[in-house]
Design a protein around this motif. Structure first.
Motif, PDB file in Angstrom:
ATOM      1  N   ASN A   2       0.836  -1.200   0.000  1.00  0.00           N
ATOM      2  CA  ASN A   2       0.000   0.000   0.000  1.00  0.00           C
ATOM      3  C   ASN A   2       0.865   1.242   0.000  1.00  0.00           C
ATOM      4  O   ASN A   2       1.728   1.386   0.863  1.00  0.00           O
ATOM      5  N   PRO A   3       0.634   2.151  -0.932  1.00  0.00           N
ATOM      6  CA  PRO A   3       1.374   3.402  -0.855  1.00  0.00           C
ATOM      7  C   PRO A   3       0.878   4.200   0.339  1.00  0.00           C
ATOM      8  O   PRO A   3      -0.296   4.154   0.676  1.00  0.00           O
ATOM      9  N   SER A   4       1.780   4.913   1.001  1.00  0.00           N
ATOM     10  CA  SER A   4       1.330   5.692   2.148  1.00  0.00           C
ATOM     11  C   SER A   4       0.539   6.894   1.655  1.00  0.00           C
ATOM     12  O   SER A   4       0.848   7.472   0.623  1.00  0.00           O
ATOM     13  N   PRO A   5      -0.514   7.252   2.383  1.00  0.00           N
ATOM     14  CA  PRO A   5      -1.354   8.365   1.946  1.00  0.00           C
ATOM     15  C   PRO A   5      -0.598   9.685   2.010  1.00  0.00           C
ATOM     16  O   PRO A   5       0.315   9.848   2.807  1.00  0.00           O
ATOM     17  N   ALA A   6      -0.989  10.615   1.150  1.00  0.00           N
ATOM     18  CA  ALA A   6      -0.342  11.915   1.129  1.00  0.00           C
ATOM     19  C   ALA A   6      -0.549  12.637   2.457  1.00  0.00           C
ATOM     20  O   ALA A   6       0.323  13.324   2.938  1.00  0.00           O
ATOM     21  N   ARG A   7      -1.723  12.450   3.044  1.00  0.00           N
ATOM     22  CA  ARG A   7      -2.051  13.099   4.323  1.00  0.00           C
ATOM     23  C   ARG A   7      -2.601  12.027   5.256  1.00  0.00           C
ATOM     24  O   ARG A   7      -3.758  11.636   5.143  1.00  0.00           O
ATOM     25  N   PRO A   8      -1.773  11.520   6.167  1.00  0.00           N
ATOM     26  CA  PRO A   8      -2.251  10.461   7.061  1.00  0.00           C
ATOM     27  C   PRO A   8      -3.382  10.955   7.957  1.00  0.00           C
ATOM     28  O   PRO A   8      -3.498  12.137   8.245  1.00  0.00           O
ATOM     29  N   SER A   9      -4.212  10.009   8.385  1.00  0.00           N
ATOM     30  CA  SER A   9      -5.361  10.310   9.230  1.00  0.00           C
ATOM     31  C   SER A   9      -5.240   9.540  10.543  1.00  0.00           C
ATOM     32  O   SER A   9      -4.971   8.342  10.533  1.00  0.00           O
ATOM     33  N   VAL A  10      -5.448  10.257  11.660  1.00  0.00           N
ATOM     34  CA  VAL A  10      -5.319   9.653  12.985  1.00  0.00           C
ATOM     35  C   VAL A  10      -6.615   9.860  13.760  1.00  0.00           C
ATOM     36  O   VAL A  10      -7.178  10.952  13.759  1.00  0.00           O
ATOM     37  N   LEU A  11      -7.067   8.796  14.410  1.00  0.00           N
ATOM     38  CA  LEU A  11      -8.246   8.841  15.275  1.00  0.00           C
ATOM     39  C   LEU A  11      -7.797   8.518  16.694  1.00  0.00           C
ATOM     40  O   LEU A  11      -7.174   7.487  16.934  1.00  0.00           O
ATOM     41  N   PHE A  12      -8.122   9.415  17.634  1.00  0.00           N
ATOM     42  CA  PHE A  12      -7.843   9.196  19.054  1.00  0.00           C
ATOM     43  C   PHE A  12      -9.140   8.791  19.736  1.00  0.00           C
ATOM     44  O   PHE A  12     -10.153   9.473  19.582  1.00  0.00           O
ATOM     45  N   VAL A  13      -9.093   7.696  20.500  1.00  0.00           N
ATOM     46  CA  VAL A  13     -10.297   7.180  21.142  1.00  0.00           C
ATOM     47  C   VAL A  13     -10.048   6.954  22.625  1.00  0.00           C
ATOM     48  O   VAL A  13      -9.074   6.306  23.011  1.00  0.00           O
ATOM     49  N   CYS A  14     -10.935   7.512  23.466  1.00  0.00           N
ATOM     50  CA  CYS A  14     -10.970   7.160  24.886  1.00  0.00           C
ATOM     51  C   CYS A  14     -12.442   7.001  25.256  1.00  0.00           C
ATOM     52  O   CYS A  14     -13.318   7.163  24.412  1.00  0.00           O
ATOM     53  N   VAL A  15     -12.723   6.658  26.474  1.00  0.00           N
ATOM     54  CA  VAL A  15     -14.103   6.339  26.846  1.00  0.00           C
ATOM     55  C   VAL A  15     -15.024   7.552  26.687  1.00  0.00           C
ATOM     56  O   VAL A  15     -16.023   7.504  25.995  1.00  0.00           O
ATOM     57  N   HIS A  16     -14.660   8.672  27.321  1.00  0.00           N
ATOM     58  CA  HIS A  16     -15.574   9.813  27.365  1.00  0.00           C
ATOM     59  C   HIS A  16     -15.293  10.903  26.335  1.00  0.00           C
ATOM     60  O   HIS A  16     -16.101  11.812  26.182  1.00  0.00           O
ATOM     61  N   ASN A  17     -14.142  10.820  25.640  1.00  0.00           N
ATOM     62  CA  ASN A  17     -13.748  11.850  24.676  1.00  0.00           C
ATOM     63  C   ASN A  17     -13.810  13.225  25.334  1.00  0.00           C
ATOM     64  O   ASN A  17     -14.214  14.207  24.735  1.00  0.00           O
ATOM     65  N   ALA A  18     -13.420  13.270  26.594  1.00  0.00           N
ATOM     66  CA  ALA A  18     -13.495  14.516  27.359  1.00  0.00           C
ATOM     67  C   ALA A  18     -12.140  14.921  27.929  1.00  0.00           C
ATOM     68  O   ALA A  18     -12.028  15.968  28.550  1.00  0.00           O
ATOM     69  N   GLY A  19     -11.105  14.110  27.713  1.00  0.00           N
ATOM     70  CA  GLY A  19      -9.810  14.397  28.307  1.00  0.00           C
ATOM     71  C   GLY A  19      -8.654  14.020  27.400  1.00  0.00           C
ATOM     72  O   GLY A  19      -8.218  14.806  26.560  1.00  0.00           O
ATOM     73  N   ARG A  20      -8.174  12.791  27.556  1.00  0.00           N
ATOM     74  CA  ARG A  20      -6.973  12.349  26.844  1.00  0.00           C
ATOM     75  C   ARG A  20      -7.086  12.497  25.338  1.00  0.00           C
ATOM     76  O   ARG A  20      -6.186  13.050  24.685  1.00  0.00           O
ATOM     77  N   SER A  21      -8.170  11.989  24.753  1.00  0.00           N
ATOM     78  CA  SER A  21      -8.296  12.041  23.295  1.00  0.00           C
ATOM     79  C   SER A  21      -8.458  13.466  22.797  1.00  0.00           C
ATOM     80  O   SER A  21      -7.984  13.817  21.716  1.00  0.00           O
ATOM     81  N   GLN A  22      -9.099  14.318  23.587  1.00  0.00           N
ATOM     82  CA  GLN A  22      -9.237  15.730  23.203  1.00  0.00           C
ATOM     83  C   GLN A  22      -7.871  16.420  23.216  1.00  0.00           C
ATOM     84  O   GLN A  22      -7.547  17.189  22.312  1.00  0.00           O
ATOM     85  N   MET A  23      -7.063  16.148  24.245  1.00  0.00           N
ATOM     86  CA  MET A  23      -5.731  16.755  24.320  1.00  0.00           C
ATOM     87  C   MET A  23      -4.860  16.271  23.163  1.00  0.00           C
ATOM     88  O   MET A  23      -4.171  17.073  22.509  1.00  0.00           O
ATOM     89  N   ALA A  24      -4.899  14.961  22.903  1.00  0.00           N
ATOM     90  CA  ALA A  24      -4.080  14.412  21.822  1.00  0.00           C
ATOM     91  C   ALA A  24      -4.470  15.007  20.471  1.00  0.00           C
ATOM     92  O   ALA A  24      -3.613  15.397  19.680  1.00  0.00           O
TER      93      ALA A  24
END
Length: 143
Positions: A2-24
């Motif tokens: 697979n060629p690497s995408p021109a613009r990689p996409s990252v998804l951060f997941v935590c339980v409440h999406n109210a702390g760690r994933s928001q900061m990341a």
């Protein structure tokens, strides 16, 4: 291969999406300067982002006061190249061809500003490493 995408996409997941994933997500958005598509979500989203998290990020010069927790969807996972979980356990769907990382970080829920600052700084450090991995060309060594 697979060629690497021109613009990689990252998804951060935590339980409440109210702390760690928001900061990341906020750090990757700021530091990535448009080179990375960034998403965050929670398996059981809270009503609002943790106020101590908002304050700790403001100290770092990043305003996340307008952010709202979002529910984790299968589509968000499918649209991401890298999925980084932070304590959501088995709630995150797994799809072949995705890169999965599990970051062991303390949950800022119910913690004071001092503890949240430590978590924030750990996340920023990991984001800087991740950003280098995602944007360094093939064969380039880490600085």
């Amino acid at each position: 291969m697979n060629p690497s995408p021109a613009r990689p996409s990252v998804l951060f997941v935590c339980v409440h999406n109210a702390g760690r994933s928001q900061m990341a997500a906020a750090f990757l958005t700021r530091l990535g300067q448009g080179r990375v598509e960034v998403r965050s979500a929670g398996s059981a989203p809270a009503e609002t982002v943790n106020p101590a998290v908002v304050e700790a990020m403001a100290e770092a010069g990043i305003d996340i006061s307008a952010e709202t927790p979002k529910v984790l969807t299968t589509e968000a996972v499918q649209a991401s190249d890298v999925v980084i979980t932070m304590g959501c356990g088995d709630a995150c769907p797994v799809f072949p061809g995705k890169r999965y990382l599990d970051w062991k970080l303390d949950d800022p829920a119910g913690q004071g500003l001092g503890a949240v600052r430590l978590i924030r700084d750990q996340i920023e450090s990991r984001i800087r490493t991740l950003l280098h991995e995602l944007t360094a060309g093939p064969g380039q060594a880490a600085p």
